[in-house]
Scaffold this motif. Structure first.
Motif, short mmCIF file in Angstrom:
data_model
loop_
_atom_site.label_atom_id
_atom_site.label_comp_id
_atom_site.label_asym_id
_atom_site.label_seq_id
_atom_site.Cartn_x
_atom_site.Cartn_y
_atom_site.Cartn_z
N THR A 1 2.78 13.93 2.51
CA THR A 1 3.60 13.88 1.29
C THR A 1 3.81 12.41 0.95
O THR A 1 3.45 11.53 1.74
CB THR A 1 4.98 14.55 1.52
N SER A 2 4.43 12.14 -0.18
CA SER A 2 4.65 10.75 -0.58
C SER A 2 5.61 10.01 0.36
O SER A 2 5.71 8.80 0.32
CB SER A 2 5.21 10.70 -2.01
N ALA A 3 6.28 10.78 1.24
CA ALA A 3 7.25 10.17 2.16
C ALA A 3 6.71 9.98 3.58
O ALA A 3 7.45 9.53 4.45
CB ALA A 3 8.51 11.04 2.21
N LYS B 1 -5.74 13.35 -3.47
CA LYS B 1 -5.75 11.89 -3.33
C LYS B 1 -4.70 11.44 -2.32
O LYS B 1 -4.89 10.46 -1.59
CB LYS B 1 -5.50 11.22 -4.68
N LEU B 2 -3.57 12.15 -2.30
CA LEU B 2 -2.49 11.81 -1.38
C LEU B 2 -2.98 11.87 0.07
O LEU B 2 -2.74 10.95 0.86
CB LEU B 2 -1.32 12.78 -1.58
N LYS C 1 3.31 6.51 -5.52
CA LYS C 1 3.09 6.83 -6.94
C LYS C 1 1.98 7.86 -7.14
O LYS C 1 1.75 8.32 -8.26
CB LYS C 1 2.72 5.55 -7.70
N THR C 2 1.27 8.22 -6.06
CA THR C 2 0.15 9.16 -6.16
C THR C 2 0.68 10.57 -6.40
O THR C 2 1.56 11.04 -5.69
CB THR C 2 -0.69 9.13 -4.86
N ALA D 1 0.84 -1.21 0.00
CA ALA D 1 0.00 0.00 0.00
C ALA D 1 0.88 1.25 0.00
O ALA D 1 0.57 2.24 -0.67
CB ALA D 1 -0.92 -0.01 1.22
N CYS D 2 1.99 1.20 0.73
CA CYS D 2 2.93 2.34 0.77
C CYS D 2 3.61 2.54 -0.58
O CYS D 2 3.80 3.68 -1.02
CB CYS D 2 4.00 2.11 1.85
N GLU D 3 3.96 1.44 -1.24
CA GLU D 3 4.57 1.53 -2.57
C GLU D 3 3.60 2.18 -3.56
O GLU D 3 3.99 3.02 -4.37
CB GLU D 3 4.96 0.12 -3.07
N ASP D 4 2.35 1.78 -3.48
CA ASP D 4 1.32 2.36 -4.35
C ASP D 4 1.10 3.84 -4.00
O ASP D 4 0.93 4.68 -4.88
CB ASP D 4 0.02 1.57 -4.21
N PHE D 5 1.11 4.13 -2.71
CA PHE D 5 0.89 5.50 -2.22
C PHE D 5 1.95 6.46 -2.77
O PHE D 5 1.64 7.59 -3.14
CB PHE D 5 0.93 5.47 -0.68
#
Length: 203
Positions: free
Chosen positions: A156-158, A117-118, A111-112, A105-109
């Motif tokens: 954020t993505s991180a 949506k993030l 890519k957002t 789920a984190c890997e997919d997250f």
């Protein structure tokens, strides 16, 4: 097949065919014609068969190599789609598949791209896997949980990086070695090795 003779065993079949719509009969005739053309071209069938066998052999060699590569490192396992599937199946037997599901789920997250949506995805992942008494709570320490909670305020993505890293380490040190020793993986490696030996004996 002729059906006009009295007592013909195909008579009932013909009656059934007569009840079918004309379009069905026409399609059946068309299919029969096409099959007839193929049957009269044995060289075409031979080439197609050889090609499909070659492709199948290639796929088997690739999958055999891939299975054996999973034991080289946890990274190799996670890079392989079939490896992730096999590992997930194993984790289910230990009732700990939530760790891998969270990691995925984190890997997919990451890519957002949409900020809206993030934020919504971040909250959903946190509620499902990270917060105390979450439905699929992962095994992380209190400090990491609180850091992740604070990260949600400016998602954020991180924002799951630390929690994801802790979960990954747990899988690598704990579940992954048991997976490699499991009967299911041992069976896969035996099959992969035997395919490799069989290939070498035919060359």
């Amino acid at each position: 097949m002729s059906c006009w003779m009295p007592g013909c065993p195909a008579l009932s079949m013909c009656r059934g065919l007569a009840a079918l719509p004309i379009t069905c009969l026409e399609r059946a005739k068309d299919l029969k014609t096409r099959l007839g053309i193929l049957l009269h071209k044995p060289e075409l069938g031979h080439r197609t068969g050889a090609s499909s066998k070659l492709q199948l052999g290639s796929r088997q060699r690739d999958s055999s190599r891939e299975v054996l590569e999973w034991r080289e490192s946890f990274d190799q396992l996670l890079k392989s789609k079939s490896g992730v599937t096999a590992f997930h199946t194993f984790l289910k037997t230990e009732f700990s598949e939530e760790n891998l599901d969270f990691w995925l789920a984190c890997e997919d997250f990451k890519k957002t791209r949409s900020k809206t949506k993030l934020a919504s995805k971040a909250n959903r992942i946190f509620e499902e896997f990270v917060q105390n008494e979450a439905p699929r709570e992962v095994n992380i320490d209190h400090e990491t949980r609180e850091i992740t909670r604070k990260n949600l305020s400016g998602a954020t993505s991180a924002c799951f990086n630390e929690a994801q890293a802790k979960t990954r380490t747990l899988m690598e040190k704990d579940s992954y070695p048991r997976f490699l020793k499991s009967a299911s993986y041992q069976d896969m490696t035996k099959q992969a090795t035997s395919r490799g030996i069989s290939k070498r004996s035919h060359t």
